[in-house]
Motif scaffolding. Structure first.
Motif, PDB file in Angstrom:
ATOM      1  N   GLY A  24       1.158  -1.336   0.032  1.00 55.66           N
ATOM      2  CA  GLY A  24       0.108   0.160   0.201  1.00 55.66           C
ATOM      3  C   GLY A  24       1.228   1.423  -0.297  1.00 55.66           C
ATOM      4  N   LEU A  25       1.834   1.280   0.976  1.00 54.30           N
ATOM      5  CA  LEU A  25       2.554   2.449   1.216  1.00 54.30           C
ATOM      6  C   LEU A  25       3.550   2.882  -0.619  1.00 54.30           C
ATOM      7  CD1 LEU A  25       4.703   4.966   2.155  1.00 54.30           C
ATOM      8  CD2 LEU A  25       5.616   3.326   2.733  1.00 54.30           C
ATOM      9  N   GLY A  26       3.865   1.539  -0.896  1.00 46.89           N
ATOM     10  CA  GLY A  26       4.983   1.439  -2.402  1.00 46.89           C
ATOM     11  C   GLY A  26       3.764   2.078  -3.611  1.00 46.89           C
ATOM     12  N   ASP A  27       2.841   1.253  -3.482  1.00 47.66           N
ATOM     13  CA  ASP A  27       2.095   1.817  -4.728  1.00 47.66           C
ATOM     14  C   ASP A  27       0.967   3.271  -4.402  1.00 47.66           C
ATOM     15  OD1 ASP A  27       1.583  -0.387  -5.815  1.00 47.66           O
ATOM     16  OD2 ASP A  27      -0.824  -1.061  -4.505  1.00 47.66           O
ATOM     17  N   PHE A  28       1.393   3.662  -3.208  1.00 46.49           N
ATOM     18  CA  PHE A  28       0.843   5.327  -2.955  1.00 46.49           C
ATOM     19  C   PHE A  28       1.962   6.338  -3.778  1.00 46.49           C
ATOM     20  CE2 PHE A  28       0.316   9.501  -0.941  1.00 46.49           C
ATOM     21  CZ  PHE A  28      -0.423   9.732  -1.033  1.00 46.49           C
ATOM     22  N   LEU A  29       3.137   5.563  -3.222  1.00 45.06           N
ATOM     23  CA  LEU A  29       4.528   6.662  -3.282  1.00 45.06           C
ATOM     24  C   LEU A  29       4.518   6.430  -5.069  1.00 45.06           C
ATOM     25  CD1 LEU A  29       6.455   5.277  -0.748  1.00 45.06           C
ATOM     26  CD2 LEU A  29       5.953   7.841  -1.183  1.00 45.06           C
ATOM     27  N   ARG A  30       4.520   5.507  -5.565  1.00 44.62           N
ATOM     28  CA  ARG A  30       4.270   5.641  -7.008  1.00 44.62           C
ATOM     29  C   ARG A  30       3.358   6.528  -7.793  1.00 44.62           C
ATOM     30  NH1 ARG A  30       3.567   0.104  -7.329  1.00 44.62           N
ATOM     31  NH2 ARG A  30       5.627  -0.339  -6.977  1.00 44.62           N
ATOM     32  N   GLY A 230      -4.279   6.749  -7.729  1.00 41.49           N
ATOM     33  CA  GLY A 230      -3.291   7.830  -5.666  1.00 41.49           C
ATOM     34  C   GLY A 230      -4.164   8.629  -5.166  1.00 41.49           C
ATOM     35  N   GLU A 231      -5.651   8.496  -5.663  1.00 38.09           N
ATOM     36  CA  GLU A 231      -6.343  10.416  -5.581  1.00 38.09           C
ATOM     37  C   GLU A 231      -6.581   9.703  -4.056  1.00 38.09           C
ATOM     38  OE1 GLU A 231      -7.235  13.975  -6.075  1.00 38.09           O
ATOM     39  OE2 GLU A 231      -6.255  12.414  -7.676  1.00 38.09           O
ATOM     40  N   VAL A 232      -6.327  10.654  -3.142  1.00 40.34           N
ATOM     41  CA  VAL A 232      -6.228  11.288  -1.703  1.00 40.34           C
ATOM     42  C   VAL A 232      -7.774  12.222  -1.231  1.00 40.34           C
ATOM     43  CG1 VAL A 232      -5.853  11.558   0.859  1.00 40.34           C
ATOM     44  CG2 VAL A 232      -4.432  10.006  -1.189  1.00 40.34           C
ATOM     45  N   VAL A 233      -8.467  12.078  -0.596  1.00 42.51           N
ATOM     46  CA  VAL A 233      -9.566  13.352  -0.733  1.00 42.51           C
ATOM     47  C   VAL A 233     -10.168  13.412   0.882  1.00 42.51           C
ATOM     48  CG1 VAL A 233     -11.616  14.755  -0.863  1.00 42.51           C
ATOM     49  CG2 VAL A 233     -10.001  13.176  -2.610  1.00 42.51           C
ATOM     50  N   MET A 234     -10.350  13.961   1.460  1.00 44.11           N
ATOM     51  CA  MET A 234     -10.684  14.207   2.499  1.00 44.11           C
ATOM     52  C   MET A 234     -12.611  14.993   2.876  1.00 44.11           C
ATOM     53  SD  MET A 234      -9.282  12.363   5.279  1.00 44.11           S
ATOM     54  CE  MET A 234     -10.168  13.133   6.513  1.00 44.11           C
ATOM     55  N   CYS A 235     -13.249  14.500   2.752  1.00 44.10           N
ATOM     56  CA  CYS A 235     -13.872  15.926   3.707  1.00 44.10           C
ATOM     57  C   CYS A 235     -13.816  17.337   3.992  1.00 44.10           C
ATOM     58  CB  CYS A 235     -15.533  15.431   4.567  1.00 44.10           C
ATOM     59  SG  CYS A 235     -16.179  13.696   3.442  1.00 44.10           S
ATOM     60  N   ALA A 236     -14.392  18.375   3.587  1.00 38.55           N
ATOM     61  CA  ALA A 236     -14.352  19.621   3.307  1.00 38.55           C
ATOM     62  C   ALA A 236     -15.693  20.323   3.296  1.00 38.55           C
ATOM     63  CB  ALA A 236     -13.255  20.581   2.101  1.00 38.55           C
ATOM     64  N   ALA A 237     -15.114  21.611   2.925  1.00 37.50           N
ATOM     65  CA  ALA A 237     -16.794  22.281   2.425  1.00 37.50           C
ATOM     66  C   ALA A 237     -16.365  22.992   1.272  1.00 37.50           C
ATOM     67  CB  ALA A 237     -16.660  23.928   3.231  1.00 37.50           C
ATOM     68  N   GLY A 238     -17.708  23.440   0.526  1.00 41.27           N
ATOM     69  CA  GLY A 238     -17.939  24.018  -0.503  1.00 41.27           C
ATOM     70  C   GLY A 238     -18.883  24.381  -1.860  1.00 41.27           C
TER      71      GLY A 238
END
Length: 298
Positions: A24-30, A230-238
Protein backbone atom coordinates in the motif's frame (compact mmCIF):
# COMPACT_ATOMS: atom_id res chain seq x y z
CA UNK A 1 18.81 5.47 -24.23
CA UNK A 2 19.53 8.30 -21.83
CA UNK A 3 22.17 6.43 -19.81
CA UNK A 4 20.15 6.33 -16.58
CA UNK A 5 19.61 3.15 -14.60
CA UNK A 6 15.83 2.77 -14.18
CA UNK A 7 16.14 -0.14 -11.70
CA UNK A 8 13.70 -2.35 -13.60
CA UNK A 9 11.00 0.32 -13.63
CA UNK A 10 8.10 0.24 -16.10
CA UNK A 11 5.26 2.60 -16.94
CA UNK A 12 2.54 -0.04 -16.52
CA UNK A 13 -0.52 0.64 -14.36
CA UNK A 14 -0.08 -0.38 -10.75
CA UNK A 15 -1.99 -3.31 -9.33
CA UNK A 16 -4.94 -2.24 -7.22
CA UNK A 17 -4.20 -2.72 -3.54
CA UNK A 18 -5.79 -1.43 -0.36
CA UNK A 19 -4.12 0.06 2.67
CA UNK A 20 -3.99 -3.40 4.21
CA UNK A 21 -1.61 -4.65 1.52
CA UNK A 22 2.11 -4.66 2.30
CA UNK A 23 2.48 -2.74 -0.96
CA UNK A 24 0.00 0.00 0.00
CA UNK A 25 2.76 2.46 0.88
CA UNK A 26 4.76 1.65 -2.23
CA UNK A 27 1.76 1.91 -4.52
CA UNK A 28 0.87 5.32 -3.12
CA UNK A 29 4.43 6.58 -3.54
CA UNK A 30 4.53 5.24 -7.09
CA UNK A 31 1.26 6.91 -8.04
CA UNK A 32 2.29 10.26 -6.56
CA UNK A 33 5.74 10.04 -8.17
CA UNK A 34 4.13 9.59 -11.58
CA UNK A 35 2.18 12.81 -11.04
CA UNK A 36 5.22 15.08 -10.61
CA UNK A 37 6.45 16.73 -13.81
CA UNK A 38 10.29 16.73 -13.82
CA UNK A 39 10.31 20.32 -15.06
CA UNK A 40 8.48 21.43 -11.91
CA UNK A 41 11.37 20.32 -9.70
CA UNK A 42 14.18 21.59 -11.93
CA UNK A 43 14.87 18.35 -13.83
CA UNK A 44 14.93 17.89 -17.61
CA UNK A 45 11.84 16.36 -19.18
CA UNK A 46 11.22 15.40 -22.77
CA UNK A 47 9.92 12.52 -24.84
CA UNK A 48 12.95 10.29 -24.25
CA UNK A 49 11.89 9.57 -20.67
CA UNK A 50 10.58 6.03 -20.30
CA UNK A 51 8.24 6.72 -17.36
CA UNK A 52 5.69 9.32 -16.34
CA UNK A 53 6.81 11.77 -13.69
CA UNK A 54 9.93 11.28 -11.62
CA UNK A 55 12.25 8.31 -11.72
CA UNK A 56 12.93 6.49 -8.47
CA UNK A 57 16.49 7.75 -8.23
CA UNK A 58 15.36 11.33 -8.88
CA UNK A 59 12.82 11.23 -6.07
CA UNK A 60 15.34 9.62 -3.73
CA UNK A 61 17.82 12.41 -4.47
CA UNK A 62 15.19 15.13 -3.92
CA UNK A 63 14.20 13.54 -0.60
CA UNK A 64 17.79 13.06 0.50
CA UNK A 65 17.59 9.29 0.94
CA UNK A 66 19.43 6.43 -0.74
CA UNK A 67 18.03 4.96 -3.95
CA UNK A 68 18.24 1.47 -2.49
CA UNK A 69 16.13 2.44 0.53
CA UNK A 70 13.55 4.16 -1.65
CA UNK A 71 13.30 1.11 -3.92
CA UNK A 72 12.69 -1.07 -0.86
CA UNK A 73 9.87 1.28 0.20
CA UNK A 74 8.17 1.00 -3.17
CA UNK A 75 8.59 -2.77 -3.27
CA UNK A 76 7.15 -3.25 0.22
CA UNK A 77 10.42 -4.56 1.66
CA UNK A 78 10.68 -1.51 3.94
CA UNK A 79 7.36 -0.48 5.43
CA UNK A 80 7.86 1.89 8.36
CA UNK A 81 10.01 4.89 7.38
CA UNK A 82 10.82 7.44 10.04
CA UNK A 83 8.86 10.67 10.42
CA UNK A 84 11.82 12.53 8.92
CA UNK A 85 11.80 10.34 5.80
CA UNK A 86 8.01 10.68 5.46
CA UNK A 87 8.30 14.46 5.70
CA UNK A 88 11.12 14.54 3.14
CA UNK A 89 9.18 12.38 0.67
CA UNK A 90 6.04 14.46 1.15
CA UNK A 91 7.98 17.64 0.43
CA UNK A 92 9.69 16.20 -2.64
CA UNK A 93 6.35 14.97 -4.01
CA UNK A 94 4.55 18.23 -3.26
CA UNK A 95 1.83 16.47 -1.26
CA UNK A 96 -1.08 18.46 0.12
CA UNK A 97 -2.32 18.17 3.71
CA UNK A 98 -4.64 15.21 3.06
CA UNK A 99 -1.97 13.34 1.09
CA UNK A 100 0.66 13.98 3.78
CA UNK A 101 -1.69 12.58 6.40
CA UNK A 102 -2.37 9.50 4.30
CA UNK A 103 1.34 8.91 3.70
CA UNK A 104 1.99 9.17 7.44
CA UNK A 105 -0.83 6.70 8.11
CA UNK A 106 0.57 4.17 5.63
CA UNK A 107 4.05 4.60 7.05
CA UNK A 108 2.76 4.02 10.58
CA UNK A 109 1.33 0.60 9.61
CA UNK A 110 -1.74 0.97 11.82
CA UNK A 111 -3.41 -2.38 12.41
CA UNK A 112 -6.68 -3.67 13.77
CA UNK A 113 -10.22 -3.81 12.39
CA UNK A 114 -12.30 -0.67 12.41
CA UNK A 115 -15.00 -0.71 15.09
CA UNK A 116 -18.56 -0.10 13.96
CA UNK A 117 -20.01 3.39 14.06
CA UNK A 118 -22.87 4.14 16.43
CA UNK A 119 -25.67 6.51 15.47
CA UNK A 120 -26.72 8.03 18.76
CA UNK A 121 -30.29 9.15 19.54
CA UNK A 122 -28.88 12.67 19.89
CA UNK A 123 -27.52 12.58 16.33
CA UNK A 124 -30.87 11.37 14.98
CA UNK A 125 -32.69 14.16 16.81
CA UNK A 126 -30.19 16.69 15.47
CA UNK A 127 -30.70 15.56 11.87
CA UNK A 128 -34.49 15.63 12.24
CA UNK A 129 -34.37 19.13 13.73
CA UNK A 130 -32.60 20.43 10.61
CA UNK A 131 -35.78 20.06 8.56
CA UNK A 132 -34.87 22.75 6.01
CA UNK A 133 -31.27 21.56 5.60
CA UNK A 134 -30.66 18.36 3.61
CA UNK A 135 -28.34 16.28 5.79
CA UNK A 136 -27.04 12.74 6.13
CA UNK A 137 -24.26 10.92 7.98
CA UNK A 138 -21.73 8.43 6.59
CA UNK A 139 -19.26 6.02 8.13
CA UNK A 140 -15.75 5.19 6.97
CA UNK A 141 -17.06 2.77 4.32
CA UNK A 142 -19.26 5.54 2.87
CA UNK A 143 -22.40 3.79 4.07
CA UNK A 144 -25.16 6.34 4.72
CA UNK A 145 -26.18 5.41 8.26
CA UNK A 146 -28.53 8.28 9.18
CA UNK A 147 -30.36 11.10 7.41
CA UNK A 148 -33.23 13.53 7.58
CA UNK A 149 -36.17 13.43 5.19
CA UNK A 150 -34.90 16.23 2.95
CA UNK A 151 -31.40 14.78 2.73
CA UNK A 152 -32.76 11.36 1.84
CA UNK A 153 -34.89 12.78 -0.95
CA UNK A 154 -32.24 15.11 -2.35
CA UNK A 155 -29.61 12.45 -3.04
CA UNK A 156 -31.69 9.82 -4.74
CA UNK A 157 -34.20 8.43 -2.26
CA UNK A 158 -32.22 7.01 0.66
CA UNK A 159 -35.33 6.27 2.68
CA UNK A 160 -36.46 3.73 0.08
CA UNK A 161 -33.90 0.92 -0.37
CA UNK A 162 -35.36 0.00 -3.75
CA UNK A 163 -34.49 3.45 -5.14
CA UNK A 164 -30.78 3.47 -4.42
CA UNK A 165 -27.96 1.66 -2.64
CA UNK A 166 -27.18 3.18 0.73
CA UNK A 167 -23.45 2.93 0.15
CA UNK A 168 -22.42 6.10 -1.65
CA UNK A 169 -19.48 4.53 -3.50
CA UNK A 170 -21.49 1.57 -4.73
CA UNK A 171 -24.28 3.92 -5.79
CA UNK A 172 -21.90 6.17 -7.73
CA UNK A 173 -20.05 3.46 -9.63
CA UNK A 174 -22.69 0.76 -10.10
CA UNK A 175 -25.96 2.69 -10.51
CA UNK A 176 -26.37 4.79 -13.70
CA UNK A 177 -29.02 6.88 -11.90
CA UNK A 178 -26.23 8.50 -9.87
CA UNK A 179 -25.10 10.40 -12.95
CA UNK A 180 -28.50 12.08 -13.13
CA UNK A 181 -28.50 13.06 -9.45
CA UNK A 182 -24.85 14.18 -9.62
CA UNK A 183 -24.22 16.20 -12.81
CA UNK A 184 -20.61 16.67 -11.62
CA UNK A 185 -20.22 12.92 -11.45
CA UNK A 186 -16.49 12.82 -12.18
CA UNK A 187 -15.79 15.04 -9.17
CA UNK A 188 -18.05 13.01 -6.88
CA UNK A 189 -16.46 9.76 -8.08
CA UNK A 190 -12.94 11.05 -7.40
CA UNK A 191 -14.01 12.20 -3.93
CA UNK A 192 -15.46 8.81 -3.09
CA UNK A 193 -12.37 6.91 -4.21
CA UNK A 194 -10.07 9.36 -2.43
CA UNK A 195 -11.99 8.91 0.82
CA UNK A 196 -11.96 5.13 0.54
CA UNK A 197 -8.20 5.25 0.04
CA UNK A 198 -7.77 7.30 3.21
CA UNK A 199 -9.90 4.94 5.27
CA UNK A 200 -8.30 1.80 3.83
CA UNK A 201 -4.94 3.14 4.97
CA UNK A 202 -6.27 3.94 8.42
CA UNK A 203 -8.04 0.60 8.88
CA UNK A 204 -5.99 -1.90 6.85
CA UNK A 205 -7.63 -4.94 8.46
CA UNK A 206 -11.24 -3.94 7.79
CA UNK A 207 -12.38 -6.87 5.68
CA UNK A 208 -15.73 -5.25 4.80
CA UNK A 209 -13.99 -2.16 3.48
CA UNK A 210 -11.49 -4.26 1.52
CA UNK A 211 -14.40 -6.29 0.14
CA UNK A 212 -16.19 -3.13 -1.00
CA UNK A 213 -13.07 -1.87 -2.78
CA UNK A 214 -12.55 -5.26 -4.44
CA UNK A 215 -16.20 -5.33 -5.56
CA UNK A 216 -16.00 -1.88 -7.10
CA UNK A 217 -12.70 -2.68 -8.80
CA UNK A 218 -14.18 -5.84 -10.24
CA UNK A 219 -17.24 -4.14 -11.70
CA UNK A 220 -16.08 -0.64 -12.61
CA UNK A 221 -13.20 0.29 -14.91
CA UNK A 222 -13.66 3.92 -13.85
CA UNK A 223 -13.16 2.98 -10.22
CA UNK A 224 -9.95 1.13 -11.09
CA UNK A 225 -8.67 4.10 -13.11
CA UNK A 226 -9.26 6.58 -10.28
CA UNK A 227 -7.87 4.22 -7.65
CA UNK A 228 -4.67 3.72 -9.63
CA UNK A 229 -4.18 7.51 -9.72
CA UNK A 230 -3.52 7.43 -5.96
CA UNK A 231 -6.12 10.13 -5.30
CA UNK A 232 -6.58 11.12 -1.64
CA UNK A 233 -9.52 13.25 -0.48
CA UNK A 234 -10.80 14.38 2.89
CA UNK A 235 -14.31 15.75 3.37
CA UNK A 236 -14.36 19.54 3.44
CA UNK A 237 -16.74 22.36 2.46
CA UNK A 238 -17.72 24.09 -0.74
CA UNK A 239 -20.43 23.90 -3.38
CA UNK A 240 -22.00 20.98 -5.20
CA UNK A 241 -24.58 20.63 -7.93
CA UNK A 242 -27.40 18.12 -7.60
CA UNK A 243 -30.42 17.39 -9.75
CA UNK A 244 -33.83 16.45 -8.35
CA UNK A 245 -36.88 15.55 -10.47
CA UNK A 246 -39.05 18.10 -8.62
CA UNK A 247 -36.61 20.79 -7.46
CA UNK A 248 -34.52 20.73 -10.66
CA UNK A 249 -30.81 21.51 -10.90
CA UNK A 250 -29.52 22.94 -7.60
CA UNK A 251 -26.20 24.55 -6.71
CA UNK A 252 -25.87 24.18 -2.93
CA UNK A 253 -23.32 25.07 -0.30
CA UNK A 254 -22.20 22.18 1.88
CA UNK A 255 -20.28 21.57 5.08
CA UNK A 256 -18.97 18.35 6.55
CA UNK A 257 -19.11 17.97 10.32
CA UNK A 258 -17.07 15.28 12.05
CA UNK A 259 -18.76 13.57 14.97
CA UNK A 260 -16.03 12.54 17.43
CA UNK A 261 -15.73 8.82 18.03
CA UNK A 262 -16.58 7.48 21.46
CA UNK A 263 -13.92 5.14 22.88
CA UNK A 264 -13.77 2.05 20.71
CA UNK A 265 -16.01 3.49 18.00
CA UNK A 266 -15.48 5.02 14.59
CA UNK A 267 -16.52 8.63 14.12
CA UNK A 268 -19.14 9.66 11.60
CA UNK A 269 -19.19 12.45 9.04
CA UNK A 270 -22.35 14.56 8.77
CA UNK A 271 -22.92 16.22 5.39
CA UNK A 272 -25.15 19.32 5.48
CA UNK A 273 -26.44 21.29 2.46
CA UNK A 274 -28.00 24.72 2.21
CA UNK A 275 -28.90 27.34 -0.38
CA UNK A 276 -28.03 31.02 -0.37
CA UNK A 277 -30.83 33.16 1.09
CA UNK A 278 -33.09 34.62 -1.57
CA UNK A 279 -31.75 32.39 -4.32
CA UNK A 280 -33.77 30.26 -6.71
CA UNK A 281 -32.25 27.23 -5.02
CA UNK A 282 -33.57 28.39 -1.63
CA UNK A 283 -37.06 28.67 -3.09
CA UNK A 284 -36.78 25.24 -4.71
CA UNK A 285 -35.54 23.68 -1.45
CA UNK A 286 -38.43 25.24 0.46
CA UNK A 287 -40.90 23.70 -2.00
CA UNK A 288 -39.17 20.34 -1.76
CA UNK A 289 -39.19 20.55 2.06
CA UNK A 290 -42.95 21.07 2.03
CA UNK A 291 -43.42 18.18 -0.38
CA UNK A 292 -41.34 15.85 1.79
CA UNK A 293 -43.11 17.00 4.97
CA UNK A 294 -46.53 16.41 3.46
CA UNK A 295 -45.59 12.97 2.16
CA UNK A 296 -44.29 11.97 5.61
CA UNK A 297 -47.54 12.89 7.37
CA UNK A 298 -49.81 10.00 8.41
Amino acid sequence: MDGVNHIGETDAATTLTTGGSPHGLGDFLRARRARVAPEHVGLPGGRRRRVRGLRREELAQLAGISVDYYVRLEQGRATQPSAEVVDALAGALGLDTAERGHLATLAGARQGPAPEARVSPMLRRLLDSMAGFPAFATNHRLDVVAWNALGAELIGGLAEPARRDRNNARYLFLDPASRVVHPEWDDRAAEAVGQLRVWSGRYPDDTELAGLIAELASHSAEFRRIWDSGEVVMCAAGRKRLRHPVAGLLTLDFETLHVPAAPGETGLVVHVFNAEDGSEEATALARLTETVTVSDRP
